[in-house]
Write an enzyme that holds these catalytic residues in place. Structure first.
Site, PDB file in Angstrom:
ATOM      1  N   ASP A 137     -21.893   1.251   9.640  1.00 21.85           N
ATOM      2  CA  ASP A 137     -22.222  -0.085   9.321  1.00 21.85           C
ATOM      3  C   ASP A 137     -23.511   0.336   8.516  1.00 21.85           C
ATOM      4  O   ASP A 137     -24.061   1.490   8.328  1.00 21.85           O
ATOM      5  CB  ASP A 137     -22.639  -1.072  10.457  1.00 21.85           C
ATOM      6  CG  ASP A 137     -22.208  -2.354  10.049  1.00 21.85           C
ATOM      7  OD1 ASP A 137     -22.959  -2.809   8.963  1.00 21.85           O
ATOM      8  OD2 ASP A 137     -21.506  -3.063  10.779  1.00 21.85           O
ATOM      9  N   HIS A 175     -20.926  -3.855   3.989  1.00 20.44           N
ATOM     10  CA  HIS A 175     -21.548  -3.056   5.363  1.00 20.44           C
ATOM     11  C   HIS A 175     -21.694  -1.605   4.857  1.00 20.44           C
ATOM     12  O   HIS A 175     -21.461  -0.853   5.982  1.00 20.44           O
ATOM     13  CB  HIS A 175     -20.668  -3.280   6.418  1.00 20.44           C
ATOM     14  CG  HIS A 175     -20.939  -4.702   7.278  1.00 20.44           C
ATOM     15  ND1 HIS A 175     -21.707  -5.008   7.946  1.00 20.44           N
ATOM     16  CD2 HIS A 175     -20.101  -5.931   6.843  1.00 20.44           C
ATOM     17  CE1 HIS A 175     -21.782  -6.289   7.997  1.00 20.44           C
ATOM     18  NE2 HIS A 175     -20.780  -6.769   7.580  1.00 20.44           N
ATOM     19  N   GLU A 180     -17.609  -9.840   5.285  1.00 18.57           N
ATOM     20  CA  GLU A 180     -19.126 -10.072   4.408  1.00 18.57           C
ATOM     21  C   GLU A 180     -19.423  -9.190   3.698  1.00 18.57           C
ATOM     22  O   GLU A 180     -20.479  -8.727   3.488  1.00 18.57           O
ATOM     23  CB  GLU A 180     -20.035  -9.805   5.936  1.00 18.57           C
ATOM     24  CG  GLU A 180     -20.027 -11.038   6.969  1.00 18.57           C
ATOM     25  CD  GLU A 180     -20.903 -10.658   7.974  1.00 18.57           C
ATOM     26  OE1 GLU A 180     -21.570 -11.908   8.662  1.00 18.57           O
ATOM     27  OE2 GLU A 180     -21.065  -9.766   8.377  1.00 18.57           O
TER      28      GLU A 180
END
Ligand code: ACM
Length: 549
Positions: A199, A272, A339
């Site tokens: 991440d 990410h 995202e």
């Protein structure tokens, strides 16, 4: 008169012997509740250090696993022998490979009487589930001898996918804790460990072809102190990081396999990806910038963390996902896909030129293009993909499993598009959310997911049942994002007892569920387990409920 004396002696004898002989706990206390069970006291099996474990070849590793568990739990050191060994008068625990009576995946039969406890299963996971139920019927503590009841238990899961996730990027945890976590999963009859390895805040997996991922990407210079919403933001100015070597990964995968648990690695792209572009700026939309591994939480639209679509990036993705595929036996590999902010792609002329040259009409399609490329690399290794529900923003072939972290709506949409779905909604399955409204409760991200919300969750939305699409729901998973979990006991505090409630959601037929009875069993049998394991847990679960909105 004589009879009375005998009765008195027998009562006294029982009381005295309970100190060194264990009393088996009740079959009514098993969590998750089995499909069917009966128990009598008629021909109990006497288990002692003379008892032998007789294991079919298929279950040699599980025999050793059981041997270790019996030693830990009861201080009983038992020998293991092949199935046809003569053991004379001694009792035996038989681990039997059986595909006829155990006629479903992960099913087990546990039967006992006279000199034998027999666990029958068709696969490793089923055998492990039988072993867990057996252990729940043994005393928690040292014994010399146990009278094990006569039982017949037939059991199998409601859902094929029963997962727990752990984020090791925001905080990393030692290999020993990962093993403990896998033990928690095994006890609760979960079958998948979703390992969130990469991440923005750190890349945690050794990749031989791209060493800077761990030389650079595994380390951040500083970490946010306190809550993300606190102003002004404060940082600890301390270097933080680490990663797992490929040898450690193999060790963990093997450890999990013995316990019937599949390990699904997640490499989160194309968003990410801040730790990737800190290591290799050439994969970003701004290769000339100085990038750092993120030191704060929540990047979406606030900081650039996306991969640029260029040949070097795709070569990188192919190589990395091939290494990952070789390392993990899992049929499915998770490629994230959540995202992904589109603004950095919109602002980048080279990305726009790439889209034009490849007939990609907008940034959502570009995201899908990344997912399709990686799916193709994984298909070369006979792997399928799982992604967060945003992968459906474009059109994908239906072999991709959708892990839905939204609500029922996204789950229904994915099933209508004929994708298998794993339900993992923030409400109530993000275990990083609060489990109380007590302002003094230990820091969490936000939200409120008390124990009853988890217990009453149904992975199959009613609408899907009406549409007769419920077969697309493979199961569910709780996620554990670790921004506010800097050490193992905080993870335990956040997952227990919610994970125990989820185990019953995923295993037990809804008709057999009963929250009051669950809490009774939790208090009688499971809280003592947490203590026995030395695990932290949230104690105030009866005080805080959905009624405290
Ligand atoms: C997620 O919570 N972004 C999967």
């Amino acid at each position: 008169m004589k009879k009375r004396w005998l009765a008195l002696f027998s009562v006294l004898g029982t009381v005295i012997s309970l100190h060194c002989r264990g009393q088996a706990p009740s079959v009514n206390n098993i969590v998750p509740k089995p499909v069917s069970y009966t128990a009598t006291d008629e021909r109990p099996v006497t288990l002692s250090r003379h008892t032998v474990i007789l294991a079919d070849d298929e279950y040699k590793a599980q025999a050793e696993y059981l041997q270790g568990l019996l030693l830990d739990q009861c201080d009983l050191a038992l020998a293991i022998a092949p199935p046809d060994t003569k053991v004379g008068r001694h009792s035996r625990i038989m681990l039997v490979h059986d595909t006829i009576e155990a006629n479903r995946p992960e099913m087990y039969w546990l039967e006992s009487g006279g000199p034998v406890v027999r666990i029958k299963a068709r696969d490793v996971a089923g055998m492990v589930h039988g072993i867990q139920t057996f252990l729940q019927l043994l005393p928690l503590g040292k014994v010399k001898e146990v009278k094990f009841p006569t039982v017949e238990i037939k059991d199998y899961p409601r859902f094929a996918y029963r997962g727990m996730h752990l984020d090791v990027s925001r905080h990393i945890f030692p290999v020993d804790f990962l093993k403990k976590y896998i033990d928690y999963l095994a006890f609760h009859k979960f079958n998948n460990f979703h390992w969130h390895l990469t991440d923005d805040q750190g890349w945690r997996l050794e990749i031989k072809s791209y060493p800077k991922l761990t030389q650079v990407g595994a380390w951040r210079n500083s970490t946010l102190i306190g809550h993300f919403k606190d102003t002004p933001a404060r940082y600890d100015s301390t270097r933080y990081g680490g990663f797992y070597t490929q040898d450690q990964v193999r060790e963990i995968v093997q450890y999990a396999a013995v316990r019937g648990i599949n390990v699904i690695p997640e490499i989160d792209i194309p968003g990410h990806s801040r730790a990737i572009i800190a290591s290799y700026p050439e994969f970003s939309t701004k290769p000339d910038s100085a990038w750092q591994v993120a030191n704060t939480w929540g990047m979406y639209n606030r900081q650039n963390n996306v991969l640029a679509p260029n040949p070097a990036t795709f070569k990188f993705l192919e190589t990395v996902f091939h290494e990952v595929a070789d390392l993990f036996p899992s049929e499915y590999i998770h490629l994230g896909g959540d995202e992904c902010s589109k603004m950095w792609w919109k602002a980048d002329p080279k990305t726009q030129a790439f889209m034009k040259a490849n007939g990609i009409k907008d940034e959502k399609e570009l995201q899908t293009y990344f997912i399709k490329q990686v799916s193709g690399y994984l298909a070369q290794k006979n792997k399928k993909v799982i992604g967060w529900h945003e992968i459906l923003e474009g059109n994908l072939d239906t072999t991709a499993v959708v892990m839905n972290w939204g609500g029922a709506k996204q789950g229904i949409e994915a099933a209508q598009r004929r994708h298998p779905v794993i339900m993992s909604p923030g409400n109530p399955l993000y275990f990083d959310n609060y489990q109380s409204k007590d302002p003094k409760d230990s820091l969490a991200i936000h939200g409120y997911n008390p124990l009853d919300a988890v217990y009453h969750f149904n992975p199959v939305p009613a609408e899907l049942q009406q549409l007769k699409l419920d077969r697309y729901i493979l199961g569910a998973q709780a996620n554990v994002w670790t921004e506010y979990m800097g050490y193992p006991s905080k993870v335990e505090y956040m997952v227990f007892p919610r994970m125990t409630a989820l185990s019953e959601v995923l295993w037990t037929d809804p008709k057999q569920k009963d929250f009051a009875d669950f809490k009774r069993r939790l208090k009688a049998a499971i809280l003592p387990r947490y203590t026995f394991w030395g695990s932290a847990y949230f104690k105030d679960f009866e005080r805080w409920t959905l009624a405290d909105k």
